[in-house]
Design an enzyme around this catalytic site. Structure first.
Site, short mmCIF file in Angstrom:
data_model
loop_
_atom_site.label_atom_id
_atom_site.label_comp_id
_atom_site.label_asym_id
_atom_site.label_seq_id
_atom_site.Cartn_x
_atom_site.Cartn_y
_atom_site.Cartn_z
N LYS A 186 0.95 -1.04 -0.04
CA LYS A 186 -0.07 -0.10 0.00
C LYS A 186 1.02 1.17 -0.11
O LYS A 186 1.71 1.21 0.83
CB LYS A 186 -0.72 -0.01 1.40
P1 FBP Z 1 -6.85 7.15 4.06
O1 FBP Z 1 -7.68 6.63 2.89
O2 FBP Z 1 -7.70 7.94 5.04
O3 FBP Z 1 -5.70 8.15 3.71
O4 FBP Z 1 -6.36 6.04 4.86
C1 FBP Z 1 -5.23 5.32 4.59
C2 FBP Z 1 -4.14 5.21 5.80
O5 FBP Z 1 -3.04 4.58 5.31
C3 FBP Z 1 -4.86 4.88 6.95
O6 FBP Z 1 -4.56 3.48 7.28
C4 FBP Z 1 -4.00 5.70 8.40
O7 FBP Z 1 -4.51 5.87 9.32
C5 FBP Z 1 -3.87 6.86 7.45
O8 FBP Z 1 -4.06 6.65 6.22
C6 FBP Z 1 -2.28 7.41 7.85
O9 FBP Z 1 -2.30 8.59 7.22
P2 FBP Z 1 -0.69 9.51 7.23
O10 FBP Z 1 0.18 8.72 7.86
O11 FBP Z 1 -0.56 10.11 6.10
O12 FBP Z 1 -1.24 10.52 8.27
#
Ligand code: FBP
EC number: 4.1.2.13
Length: 272
Positions: A186
């Site tokens: 991911k």
């Molecule tokens: P989103 O689709 O809301 O971006 O979620 C994906 C994700 O990886 C979540 O699993 C995690 O909480 C968040 O984004 C982390 O985002 P960041 O590290 O950029 O704050």
């Protein structure tokens, strides 16, 4: 490994693509992320909605899986993530994800895949690599696929490339994920189909999923982004805020599924 291959199929349809709902934000960002639509702070409510809309899988931390894991239908994938960090820790420690659960916990909770984050390029990269290696080795022994949230982040990246979404950095992270044993990756959007296609190439056949990102004001903009990911050879997306921060996520998920699985034009998918 038959177990790994069988469990991967819980997430990916026959077209090799998946749309997965992410809900670890209450821990990683804090409950404020749910304030746009507060009802969704309740995992059981939002999980029921995403199930009804036909999502392929759900990603959660072990504690939420205890509460809402049972609402994830048995024919959909349950991904349990074993690392995280809060936004409350000091700035200098924000580049480390810590382990908050164990492979056995995830297995007991009915996981179909185990996930962990590595911040490639972080001053704490070494600790996260070891953590990932330990989790992956044990999960693989038990026949479980391992998902790496391969997020390049760190001061050297900023100095050398300007931003963490530079495709050279993102594809480096994706490659590092493959070489460290990930079965799914991911990662960030790189800004164009051409550059994202290189990330997919660097992943050497390991499925690459988009990490959703902040909610777009216009829903069609997010559909277009996911379309570009698919056209670039990406395997789908793991989406949190773009789903739970919308008042009515079900039609939006259905539109996303049409883009991911039917290559439907985003404008058309949004209308249907
Ligand atoms: P989103 O689709 O809301 O971006 O979620 C994906 C994700 O990886 C979540 O699993 C995690 O909480 C968040 O984004 C982390 O985002 P960041 O590290 O950029 O704050």
């Amino acid at each position: 490994n038959v177990g790994i291959r069988r469990r991967m199929k819980r997430f990916f349809r026959r077209d090799g693509r998946a749309l997965i709902f992410a809900m670890d934000h209450g821990f990683e960002h804090g409950p404020t992320d749910f304030e746009e639509h507060w009802e969704h702070v309740n995992p059981r409510i939002i999980i029921k909605k995403v199930m009804r809309a036909g999502i392929d899988g759900v990603m959660m931390l072990p504690g939420l899986a205890r509460i809402a894991g049972n609402d994830v239908k048995p024919d959909r994938g349950l991904m349990i993530k074993l690392t995280s960090k809060t936004n409350l820790r000091p700035k200098d420690d924000q580049l480390l994800q810590s382990q908050l659960g164990y492979v056995e916990d995830a297995v007991k909770l009915g996981a179909d895949a185990i996930a962990a984050t590595v911040y490639w390029g972080s001053p704490q990269e070494d600790a996260m690599m070891r953590q990932f290696a330990e989790i992956a080795s044990y999960a693989h022994d038990l026949g479980f696929p391992v998902v790496q949230f391969a997020y390049p982040r760190g001061p050297y990246i900023n100095e050398k490339y300007g931003k963490k979404e530079d495709y050279r950095v993102v594809m480096y992270g994706a490659r590092a994920a493959v070489e460290s044993g990930a079965d799914m990756i991911k990662t960030y959007w790189t800004g164009s189909r051409e550059t994202f296609a290189k990330v997919v190439d660097a992943a050497a056949g390991v499925p690459v999923l988009l990490s959703g990102g902040a909610k777009t004001d216009n829903p069609v903009d997010f559909l277009k982004l996911v379309w570009d990911v698919i056209e670039a050879g990406g395997a789908g997306a793991v989406v949190g805020r773009n789903i739970f921060q919308r008042e009515d996520p079900e039609p939006f998920i259905k539109a996303l599924l049409r883009v991911v699985h039917r290559n439907e034009d985003p404008e058309e998918a949004a209308k249907a």
